[in-house]
Design an enzyme around this catalytic site. Structure first.
Site, PDB file in Angstrom:
ATOM      1  N   ASP A  29     -18.489 -13.591 -20.857  1.00  0.00           N
ATOM      2  CA  ASP A  29     -19.042 -13.592 -19.503  1.00  0.00           C
ATOM      3  C   ASP A  29     -20.539 -13.894 -19.493  1.00  0.00           C
ATOM      4  O   ASP A  29     -21.008 -14.711 -18.696  1.00  0.00           O
ATOM      5  CB  ASP A  29     -18.769 -12.254 -18.806  1.00  0.00           C
ATOM      6  CG  ASP A  29     -17.280 -11.909 -18.803  1.00  0.00           C
ATOM      7  OD1 ASP A  29     -16.475 -12.854 -18.943  1.00  0.00           O
ATOM      8  OD2 ASP A  29     -16.935 -10.733 -18.671  1.00  0.00           O
ATOM      9  N   GLU A  47       4.671 -11.225  -5.914  1.00  0.00           N
ATOM     10  CA  GLU A  47       3.608 -11.463  -6.895  1.00  0.00           C
ATOM     11  C   GLU A  47       3.959 -10.982  -8.294  1.00  0.00           C
ATOM     12  O   GLU A  47       3.310 -11.384  -9.253  1.00  0.00           O
ATOM     13  CB  GLU A  47       2.301 -10.810  -6.413  1.00  0.00           C
ATOM     14  CG  GLU A  47       2.276  -9.285  -6.371  1.00  0.00           C
ATOM     15  CD  GLU A  47       2.887  -8.684  -5.107  1.00  0.00           C
ATOM     16  OE1 GLU A  47       3.682  -9.360  -4.428  1.00  0.00           O
ATOM     17  OE2 GLU A  47       2.584  -7.508  -4.812  1.00  0.00           O
ATOM     18  N   LYS A  83     -10.980 -13.872 -15.396  1.00  0.00           N
ATOM     19  CA  LYS A  83     -11.339 -14.183 -16.780  1.00  0.00           C
ATOM     20  C   LYS A  83     -10.910 -15.595 -17.201  1.00  0.00           C
ATOM     21  O   LYS A  83     -11.683 -16.323 -17.818  1.00  0.00           O
ATOM     22  CB  LYS A  83     -10.683 -13.153 -17.703  1.00  0.00           C
ATOM     23  CG  LYS A  83     -11.220 -13.149 -19.105  1.00  0.00           C
ATOM     24  CD  LYS A  83     -12.562 -12.466 -19.110  1.00  0.00           C
ATOM     25  CE  LYS A  83     -13.078 -12.181 -20.475  1.00  0.00           C
ATOM     26  NZ  LYS A  83     -14.251 -11.293 -20.408  1.00  0.00           N
ATOM     27  N   HIS A 116       8.078  -7.614  -3.535  1.00  0.00           N
ATOM     28  CA  HIS A 116       6.803  -8.074  -4.099  1.00  0.00           C
ATOM     29  C   HIS A 116       6.956  -9.441  -4.770  1.00  0.00           C
ATOM     30  O   HIS A 116       7.382  -9.511  -5.924  1.00  0.00           O
ATOM     31  CB  HIS A 116       6.284  -7.050  -5.119  1.00  0.00           C
ATOM     32  CG  HIS A 116       5.795  -5.801  -4.479  1.00  0.00           C
ATOM     33  ND1 HIS A 116       4.519  -5.671  -3.981  1.00  0.00           N
ATOM     34  CD2 HIS A 116       6.425  -4.632  -4.205  1.00  0.00           C
ATOM     35  CE1 HIS A 116       4.375  -4.475  -3.449  1.00  0.00           C
ATOM     36  NE2 HIS A 116       5.523  -3.827  -3.562  1.00  0.00           N
ATOM     37  N   CYS A 136       5.340  -6.044   1.591  1.00  0.00           N
ATOM     38  CA  CYS A 136       5.663  -4.611   1.481  1.00  0.00           C
ATOM     39  C   CYS A 136       5.017  -3.831   2.649  1.00  0.00           C
ATOM     40  O   CYS A 136       5.409  -4.032   3.784  1.00  0.00           O
ATOM     41  CB  CYS A 136       5.250  -4.071   0.119  1.00  0.00           C
ATOM     42  SG  CYS A 136       5.999  -2.478  -0.227  1.00  0.00           S
ATOM     43  N   TYR A 137       4.026  -2.986   2.381  1.00  0.00           N
ATOM     44  CA  TYR A 137       3.376  -2.282   3.496  1.00  0.00           C
ATOM     45  C   TYR A 137       2.857  -3.286   4.520  1.00  0.00           C
ATOM     46  O   TYR A 137       2.931  -3.054   5.733  1.00  0.00           O
ATOM     47  CB  TYR A 137       2.226  -1.419   2.957  1.00  0.00           C
ATOM     48  CG  TYR A 137       1.489  -0.669   4.046  1.00  0.00           C
ATOM     49  CD1 TYR A 137       1.999   0.514   4.554  1.00  0.00           C
ATOM     50  CD2 TYR A 137       0.285  -1.162   4.566  1.00  0.00           C
ATOM     51  CE1 TYR A 137       1.333   1.202   5.564  1.00  0.00           C
ATOM     52  CE2 TYR A 137      -0.387  -0.477   5.573  1.00  0.00           C
ATOM     53  CZ  TYR A 137       0.144   0.702   6.072  1.00  0.00           C
ATOM     54  OH  TYR A 137      -0.515   1.378   7.081  1.00  0.00           O
ATOM     55  N   GLY A 181       0.847  -1.184   0.000  1.00  0.00           N
ATOM     56  CA  GLY A 181       0.000   0.000   0.000  1.00  0.00           C
ATOM     57  C   GLY A 181       0.879   1.230   0.000  1.00  0.00           C
ATOM     58  O   GLY A 181       2.073   1.148   0.319  1.00  0.00           O
TER      59      GLY A 181
END
Ligand code: XMP
Length: 512
Positions: A227, A171, A368, A169, A82-83, A55
């Site tokens: 969708d 990710e 998705k 990070h 991180c944050y 964040g």
């Protein structure tokens, strides 16, 4: 039964969706919740693990987002990123301070100790950093497990309490071992089996939909996009003929698209449902006559759609539920501000004057690619499931200026040629958007011995993963030449083909 769940608490980081994607890729179900979610709620969900996102704040700022210190006493493994790492340190009695220099981007990472989070990671690797504050003193019971040149505590843990934190990070792609670290966290540390699969999701969701709908009627606006098609397939398996799908053919679909929708969902198709197809092409073209301004065109298409939909729905009888193909990124992103660039009208939005007992959004927790897997699982054809994204207003925003039936035909034909050649040349269109559009430029040409004065088609091919930014694809020249030659020879009314090289920003992906 609830699937094994990892909860991701959102502290405003820009990569939260990426964290969720990585966790789901480990076949572990996860959800992103606001950091303000009450502890009781979190406890009641019985998560197998909790992840605190990054964040933009500083933990010491007066209005900094925070979490209850009791979160770390639930007996559930926690990973702070991180944050989230700084918050864990701060809440548990460690110290966080601004660093002399910020670390941003690719950074060397050295592992200082064995950690279950880093089981297979080499002692020296790289990671992606983006921080100004850093942890300078460990909370009691913690040890540092990694450092970088500027960050003596780049990772820390208290394995007895199963609390882990990384300043970097894991990710993002630029942390090459990051996915492995997240996998270790959810599989080894949280003990998740990784059994989250579309087959079990489909079964559970079909049962839940049956219970909720009972004997009542459901209405769905079916656009033919991925969708809404998957929503239709799922609801059809759940409630069969209690579902009415209204398909409005506004004449601004891709070539053969309307036929495809009718084939799959109509009486000859594999799905048991009440299918209503409306040919509203003339009505849309009439309404768009003489209109050139992009936003006006979008509004007209949206309004016409709602009107047609309402008229048809009146004949359906007593409808209790309205179904929509909302997916997880729509849920996560909705409410996030920003300047309005285009009024994204989603065909399928709820007409304001209609009232229902409830709204069904069975895909609202899926990404998705999960929606696509589910579509295949439910027996939808591949070409429908892997269809490229298509805007609600359809070709209306791919025809610059006034929309006419003739122009719609030109752009449909040109686009079909482009798609055929992309396929023939083996271009992977999964990570982007590829289409033909019609400009309102007419120019002089010569064909046979005749002068022509006709339209120019623009080819658009962009690579993008989030549709927020995009860059033109370097298509093979030979492919472009073939497409150009076929379009000018086979599409009446077109005498020129252009390749649009512009990135987004400054351009948008669609032309209007
Ligand atoms: P732009 O043109 O804004 O498009 O760069 C970004 C993505 O959004 C799609 N798009 C729409 N989707 N309704 C939609 O459902 C709309 O009105 C709409 N306008 C653009 C576009 O195709 C691209 O994928």
């Amino acid at each position: 039964m609830e699937p094994e769940t990892v909860l991701i608490l959102d502290f405003g980081g820009q990569y939260k969706q990426l964290i969720a994607r990585r966790i789901r890729a480990c076949r572990v179900y996860c959800e992103i919740l606001p950091h303000t979610t009450p502890l009781e709620f979190i406890r009641a969900r019985q998560p197998k693990g909790i992840i605190l996102t990054g964040g933009p704040s500083s933990v010491y700022a007066p209005d900094a987002p925070t979490c209850s210190a009791e979160l770390f006493d639930l007996g559930v493994p926690v990973l702070g990123i991180c944050y989230g790492a700084q918050l864990m340190a701060y809440r548990l009695g460690g110290r966080v301070q601004p660093a002399d220099t910020s670390e941003y981007g690719r950074t060397d990472l050295s592992l200082a100790a064995d950690s279950p989070l880093f089981s297979d990671v080499p002692p020296s690797t790289t990671c992606w950093m983006s921080h100004t504050d850093r942890i300078t003193a460990l909370p009691t019971g913690f040890r540092a497990t990694a450092h970088t040149p500027n960050c003596p505590i780049a990772a820390m843990e208290d394995s007895s309490r199963r609390l882990y934190a990384v300043q970097f990070h894991p990710e993002v792609e630029h942390t090459p071992e990051g996915s492995d670290m997240l996998r270790r966290f959810v599989r080894d540390i949280c003990g998740c089996q990784g059994a989250w699969q579309m087959a079990s999701f489909a079964q559970t969701e079909i049962k839940a939909l049956r219970d909720k709908v009972g004997q009542k009627r459901v209405l769905l606006a079916l656009s033919g996009g991925v969708d809404s098609s998957v929503t239709a397939a799922l609801l059809s398996r759940a409630v069969g003929r209690q579902l009415t799908c209204v398909f409005v053919d506004h004449g601004l679909l891709r070539k053969n698209e309307a036929e495809g929708v009718r084939r799959v969902f109509g009486p000859e198709g594999d799905f048991d449902l009440d299918f209503v197809s409306v040919d509203a092409r003339d009505r849309f073209f009439d309404a768009l006559k003489g209109v050139e301004e992009p936003e006006r065109k979008r509004k007209i298409i949206g309004e016409q759609f709602v009107r047609v939909f309402e008229e048809v729905s009146k004949g359906v009888g007593d409808v209790a539920f309205f179904a929509q193909g909302t997916i997880y990124p729509d849920v996560v992103e909705s409410g996030s501000g920003g300047a309005m660039i285009k009024s994204h009208h989603n065909v399928g939005g709820l007409p304001e004057s209609m009232s229902f007992e409830g709204i069904l959004e069975p895909l609202r927790m899926l990404f998705k690619d999960e929606v696509r897997t589910l579509g295949l699982e439910l027996g939808l054809p591949r070409e429908m499931v892997f269809r490229q994204p298509f805007p609600g207003p359809g070709l209306g925003v791919r025809i610059v200026g006034e929309v006419t039936k003739e122009k719609a035909h030109m752009v449909q034909e040109a686009d079909a040629i482009f798609q055929e050649e992309l396929l023939r040349h083996g271009v992977d269109t999964a990570q982007g958007q590829f289409f033909a559009a019609l400009t309102d430029m007419r120019s002089v040409g010569v064909m046979g011995d005749h002068r022509t004065y006709e339209y120019a088609v623009a080819l658009r091919a962009v690579a993008t993963s989030d549709f927020m930014t995009a860059a033109a694809v370097r298509l093979p020249y030979e492919l472009l030449e073939t497409v150009m030659s076929r379009i000018v020879n086979q599409v009446p009314g077109v005498n020129r083909v252009l390749y649009d090289l512009t990135s987004k920003p400054p351009a948008t992906i669609e032309l209007e």
